[in-house]
Each structure stands twice: as structure tokens, then as C-alpha cells.
Design a protein around this motif. Sequence first.
Motif, PDB file in Angstrom:
ATOM      1  N   GLU A 213       0.844  -1.207   0.000  1.00 46.98           N
ATOM      2  CA  GLU A 213       0.000   0.000   0.000  1.00 46.98           C
ATOM      3  C   GLU A 213       0.873   1.249   0.000  1.00 46.98           C
ATOM      4  N   ASP A 248      -5.465   2.582  -1.821  1.00 48.00           N
ATOM      5  CA  ASP A 248      -6.376   3.131  -0.813  1.00 48.00           C
ATOM      6  C   ASP A 248      -6.827   4.480  -1.368  1.00 48.00           C
ATOM      7  N   ASP A 323     -11.606   0.737   4.168  1.00 46.61           N
ATOM      8  CA  ASP A 323     -10.680   1.216   5.198  1.00 46.61           C
ATOM      9  C   ASP A 323     -11.162   2.604   5.605  1.00 46.61           C
TER      10      ASP A 323
HETATM   11 MN    MN Z   1      -5.531   1.716   3.934  1.00 46.52          MN
END
Ligand code: MN
Length: 424
Positions: A213, A248, A323
Motif C-alpha cells: 500500500e 487506498d 478502510d
Molecule cells: Mn488503507
Amino acid sequence: MQLEKYTIDELNHQQAKKHQWRFNGVAADISNIDDVLKKLGVFNIAIPSWALGTGGTRFGRFSGGGEPRSLEEKIEDVGLIHALNKSSNAISLHIPWDIPKNAVAIKALAAQHGLHFDAVNSNTFQDQKDQKLSYKFGSLHHIDKAVRKQAIEHNIEVIKYGRQLESKAISVWLSDGSNFPGQLNFRKAFQNTLESLEEIYAALPDDWKIWVEYKPYEPNFYSTTIGDWGQSYLLANKLGAKASTLVDLGHHLQGTNIEQIVSLLLMEGKLAGFHFNDSKYGDDDLTVGSINPYQLFLIFNELVEGMDAKGMDHATSIGWMIDASHNVKDPIEDLLQSVQAIKIAYAQALLVDKTALVTAQNNNDVTLAQEILQQAYRTDVRPLVAEASLRNGGTLDPIGAFRKLNIRGNLIKERGLKTVATGL
Ligand code: MN
Ligand code: RM4
Ligand code: MN
């Protein structure tokens, strides 16, 4: 607390007429309606174990009560979400916030709720009690080999927990970076990170993946060692076939064209999956689709187009996770809203007239191309999402049901008002 089927049936029954009328209205115009409903029916989004409690900011935390006090209670919450929407059949654990002490029992409990375990997440952005060395100046990129080793071992331990639960991926997000110019050598930091990730990679079981990420800033404010998709992609490429890039949505600078990133990562076979949320300014972790639903649709449009081009299964070939964390909303309501927003965007993307779009693109007909996308985006697909839920045994209106059944009230009664869940 567990929801009985008859309770859900009863609620749906009350809304059946209105729903049918709305559904017939949209469905009449959709030629591939069965296909759309089938795809929506098998599409699930994993719930993060760290989002079931109230998320604080550094200024405060305002709990609404009834928060899950243990991993078992978190699983119970995800079970409730899944019972309501039939679209959240997995949970993603963050270690050490949620260590499965008895993996067999935890797995059995999850299975009772129809859940399995999605990617496990490591945490080397905080120091834990009893931890020997500090991550103050980073973890996998650290100048000190001993700190790197400790962080590597943590990741390998997370894989061990994940194996016990039959997870198939580890998701690595590093806060490693620098706060001031001159603080570190970018190249060395990158090399150290790569070498550390190589050791973690070597510990992956055959059928596992590692998801890298990226994030441009916070908690470091000058540089982040894995700061953007290019840096993550570089690492993933060097690591090998089991490594890919996790997107993300909140980890981009304002104005970034995320859908284009998604399209190219997908083309390269390096799109690991998503952490869905929404943002106005930075990594705000707001409810998915609350700020920029059109962007979400455009991302799904690229996903559907890109996956179809490669013959990939929409539901299973990449990781779908939320998230988010919230200071002012009921976490379960918020997660229900996020899942609905994702399904809405997905449904809209399924409605795009691809053949017409390709023709418009080939004719440089800019106006028509835009019209085609907006035609899909402006379709009210909520009755389709509701119908897919209904056919799976879920509710027509998950948030309405959550409120009517006073689920939070019951959880507060069971758990108390002052409970605190682990997480952000
Ligand atoms: Mn995240
Ligand atoms: C980070 C990143 C990670 C998440 C942590 C809690 O900003 O989004 O995915 O694990 O927050
Ligand atoms: Mn984040």
C-alpha cells in the motif's frame, strides 16, 4: 446478537410492493438485467476489524457505545452487517490490534456467521508495549538492521496468524518516511525497504500474495518511502508475481486521477485491490461515496472494463476492502453505507454501454462518450442493489433495518455504553 431470517423477511415484506414497483421501473430499461443481478449478488466487500469501533482523531474520540470489546464481538458485528446486506462476507484483521488467540475457535465463529478472513494487515507504524526497538524512525526502511529485522519478523508472524485463519494475503502499509529534508537518503530507504520486503516475500506460502500500500504523507510530512503507486509498483515488480499494489482511495494528493492509475495497474496485472473510503482533503477515511461518488463510479467503470478485457472474475480476482474510521457516526451504519455506495457504483459501471462507448471513442465523439458514462451514472440503481440483496436473503434497506431493529440499542444493552474497541 444474531438476526433471525423471519425478522428480515418481515421487514422486507413491509416494503415489498414499493420495491417491486421501483425495481420494475429501472429493470425495464436494462437489457442484461439478469447478468447485472447475478454479478451484484456475488459481489462482497471485506470489513476491516479496526473500523467497528469509533474512530478518533488526535483531538478526541466520541464513542456511541456498544463497541465490540473483543475479536469475537467484532466478528459478531460483521456478521450483523452481512446478515443485513449479504455483501460483507469477510473480515480483514489488523495485527496486533486483533490477534486470534484461538484460531480454530475464531474461524468456527466466523463460519457460523458465513464469514471468512480476508487479507491480514501488519502494523509497524506504532510501538507496542514490550517492544524491544522503536519504529520512531521507520520500520522496514530503517537505517538500523536490527529494527528492520524486528519489523520483518512481525510481518512473518502476521502471515503465521493469517495462515491459521486461511487468509491468502498480507497487506503492508508502512508509515516509514521523513519529516524534514536531509533526514534520510531516499535511495537507501528504498533499498532497505525492498530488501526487507524480499525477506517477507520469501516467507509467503505458495498460494499467498503480498499487497503493498502507498500513501503520500502522514504521519511523515516531508517524504513517505512508499509514497505513490509508482514506488509501490516498482517494489511489487522487483519482488515478483505474488506482489502487487494496493490502492487506498484516500492515499492520493488532491486532483489525482485514480481511475487512470487503476486502469494501468490492472493492465499490468499488478492491481492488488482496494481500501475504499472517501476524502475531501487527505486520508480522511470518510464513508465511501460520501464526497465524490462520480469518481467512485469512474473507478468502477475502469475496473469493469479492464477486468473484462482480461477475462477476470470481478468478485474474486482482486481484494475488495473498506478502510474507514469515523468519529461521529455509528460505525455499523457507516460501514453499511460504504458497502451500499460501492455496490451502487459497481451496478452503474455494469450498465455502461461498452460497444457504444468504444464507437464514440473511435470517432472522437467526446460529447457522446461523456453522455454514455453519465447515462449509466445517472441511473438510479438502488432498486437493483436492493433486489440483489433480497435474492440473497438480505434486507431491502440495510440501514433502515438496523434502526428499526434497534441493533445498536441491543448491543449497548449487551456490552455497555463505555466499551472501547481496538483500532485507530
Ligand atoms: Mn488503507
Ligand atoms: C493507514 C493505511 C492502512 C491502515 C492504517 C490504519 O493510513 O490506510 O491501510 O491499516 O491507516
Ligand atoms: Mn489510510
